[in-house]
Design an enzyme around this catalytic site. Structure first.
Site, mmCIF file in Angstrom:
data_model
loop_
_atom_site.group_PDB
_atom_site.id
_atom_site.type_symbol
_atom_site.label_atom_id
_atom_site.label_comp_id
_atom_site.label_asym_id
_atom_site.label_seq_id
_atom_site.Cartn_x
_atom_site.Cartn_y
_atom_site.Cartn_z
ATOM 1 C CD1 TRP A 28 71.388 -26.163 61.020
ATOM 2 C CD2 TRP A 28 71.078 -28.172 60.277
ATOM 3 N NE1 TRP A 28 69.841 -26.514 60.408
ATOM 4 C CE2 TRP A 28 69.919 -27.577 59.870
ATOM 5 C CE3 TRP A 28 71.519 -29.716 60.718
ATOM 6 C CZ2 TRP A 28 69.108 -28.429 59.260
ATOM 7 C CZ3 TRP A 28 70.698 -30.213 59.618
ATOM 8 C CH2 TRP A 28 69.524 -29.874 58.689
ATOM 9 C CG ASP B 135 70.233 -18.279 52.759
ATOM 10 O OD1 ASP B 135 70.705 -19.905 52.992
ATOM 11 O OD2 ASP B 135 70.491 -18.032 51.494
ATOM 12 C CD GLU C 174 68.806 -24.659 57.212
ATOM 13 O OE1 GLU C 174 68.589 -23.851 58.607
ATOM 14 O OE2 GLU C 174 68.322 -25.587 57.132
ATOM 15 C CD GLU D 140 62.619 -28.839 52.813
ATOM 16 O OE1 GLU D 140 63.238 -29.992 51.938
ATOM 17 O OE2 GLU D 140 63.057 -28.195 53.892
HETATM 18 C C1 BGC Z 1 65.346 -25.463 55.235
HETATM 19 C C2 BGC Z 1 65.104 -23.912 55.850
HETATM 20 C C3 BGC Z 1 64.709 -24.788 56.595
HETATM 21 C C4 BGC Z 1 64.693 -26.172 57.602
HETATM 22 C C5 BGC Z 1 63.475 -26.408 58.076
HETATM 23 C C6 BGC Z 1 65.867 -26.485 56.039
HETATM 24 O O1 BGC Z 1 66.249 -27.198 54.564
HETATM 25 O O2 BGC Z 1 66.482 -24.530 54.474
HETATM 26 O O3 BGC Z 1 64.581 -22.648 54.927
HETATM 27 O O4 BGC Z 1 64.270 -23.817 57.869
HETATM 28 O O5 BGC Z 1 65.186 -26.835 56.528
HETATM 29 O O6 BGC Z 1 62.332 -27.202 57.818
#
Ligand code: BGC
Length: 380
Positions: free
Chosen positions: A122, A172, A175, A331
């Site tokens: 990760w 950030d 990620e 999301e």
């Molecule tokens: C996002 C992160 C988030 C993670 C889990 C990722 O795709 O970029 O901001 O913490 O998903 O929700």
């Protein structure tokens, strides 16, 4: 393909019902350990809890009066930090000696629900969540008059970790871009250190150090993390990123009364909002770069902070409209994609977009509470 349901009604009763079902969904999915899974079904997130997502989820639950749920999450954070005492002390010691630990030895951004590091690859080195948990737990304790002593040893260790490493480049919120120092990350760290400095859990030396770092971060953000009167994605950039909205509300790093805060909100609205929904940043290609309900709710919180109740209600309605027939929030939605050619590769890699995403539900709840759409529930 990304689903494009626009079925969910947005009358006031439906908005309220979605807030209630969101709180219930978060409670139902919270693990016995206290961890909030990011998304129980999404391939890449299943079995993991993030400090970033979790801190905002706990803050939403706390604001909705679900005290036990938020407390359980903070207990989980605390146990994770305490279990890594030696590792943190080593990181702090090496930083002080001028020989900082490599990125791969820093604390990860997410943990398995039972608190282990996890063995999947990760983009793990991210500092923001450690600041956000400090901020959220202090807010929770203040809001519900809980004694912070319960978490004090973990708060002190987290403060030491951040004081030692706050200025390092890292991944950030999304990620990405590990070689940059991200303004949102700095903001989360300063909000966390400021919150702990305002409580009575740290000794005078750490208090002085925390206050000095908060001042340095704020000065750095103003000098190198802003351009054309608005905050920027990273130090030296000229672009915005919607994660910057959290700096205005709820973290209050740059208040909306400050021209820098107000102009940041206006620039994000201009550059990243389309037909009511908010993108992460202009060059986003993740699942084609759709619009995120949770960011739209952050924009709503900023609108509320600048006194635009009606606009904030529009944001809440837009977020609600992304719910499916089972009242689950995703999301992101693909109604406006920044780069439609990039959807298939992500779908092939990870399957359909995460739904439900607990952080989306949480930001919806947080905004619904802010706007008085949902009553603050029982204090349990
Ligand atoms: C996002 C992160 C988030 C993670 C889990 C990722 O795709 O970029 O901001 O913490 O998903 O929700």
């Amino acid at each position: 393909m990304i689903e494009a349901t626009r079925e969910h009604p947005v009358d006031i009763d439906s908005l309220r019902a979605l807030a209630t079902s969101s709180i219930e969904l978060i409670e139902r999915l919270q693990d016995a350990s206290g961890a909030y899974p990011a998304s129980p079904t999404f391939s890449a997130y299943r079995g993991y809890s993030w400090f970033r997502d979790g801190a905002f989820i706990a803050d939403a639950m706390s604001s909705a009066g679900r005290v036990a749920s938020a407390t359980a999450f903070f207990d989980w954070c605390s146990s994770i930090v305490l279990a890594r005492r030696e590792r943190i002390e080593d990181i702090v010691g090496r930083a002080a000696a001028g020989n900082p630990a490599p990125d791969r030895e820093m604390l990860p951004t997410r943990f398995t629900l039972d608190g282990a590091d996890g063995d999947d690859e990760w983009w793990d080195f991210q500092l923001d969540g450690y600041g956000t948990w400090l901020w959220a737990v202090v807010e929770h304790a203040r809001r519900h008059r809980i004694d912070l002593d319960r978490w004090a040893p973990a708060l002190v260790l987290t403060v030491d970790y951040l004081l030692s490493s706050w200025s390092r480049p890292c991944f950030d919120w999304w990620e990405e871009s590990a070689d940059r120092v991200h303004v949102s990350t700095l903001g989360c760290i300063s909000a966390g250190l400021r919150s702990v400095a305002g409580s009575d859990v740290i000794d005078p030396t750490r208090l002085a150090q925390s206050t000095a770092v908060v001042d340095e971060i704020v000065a750095t953000i103003r000098e190198r993390g802003s351009s054309d009167g608005h905050l920027t994605k990273w130090l030296g950039s000229t672009d915005v990123d919607a994660s910057l909205l959290a700096m205005i509300s709820p973290l209050d790093v740059v208040p909306v009364s400050d021209p820098l805060g107000l102009n940041t909100v206006a620039t994000i609205e201009r550059d990243l909002a389309q037909d009511g929904g908010v993108h992460r940043y202009r060059r986003d290609t993740f699942f084609g770069g759709g619009q995120w309900p949770l960011l739209t709710c952050f924009l709503g919180l900023a609108d509320a902070a600048r006194g635009s109740h009606d606009l904030a209600m529009d944001r809440l309605r837009w977020a609600a409209s992304t719910a499916d027939a089972d009242e689950q929030l995703p999301e992101q939605v693909g109604w406006h994609l920044l780069d439609p050619t990039r959807v298939d590769e992500w779908t092939a890699k990870w399957g359909p977009v995460a739904r439900p995403l607990l952080w989306s539900h949480a930001m919806y709840v947080r905004l619904a509470v802010e706007l008085g759409v949902t009553k603050v529930g029982r204090a349990a």
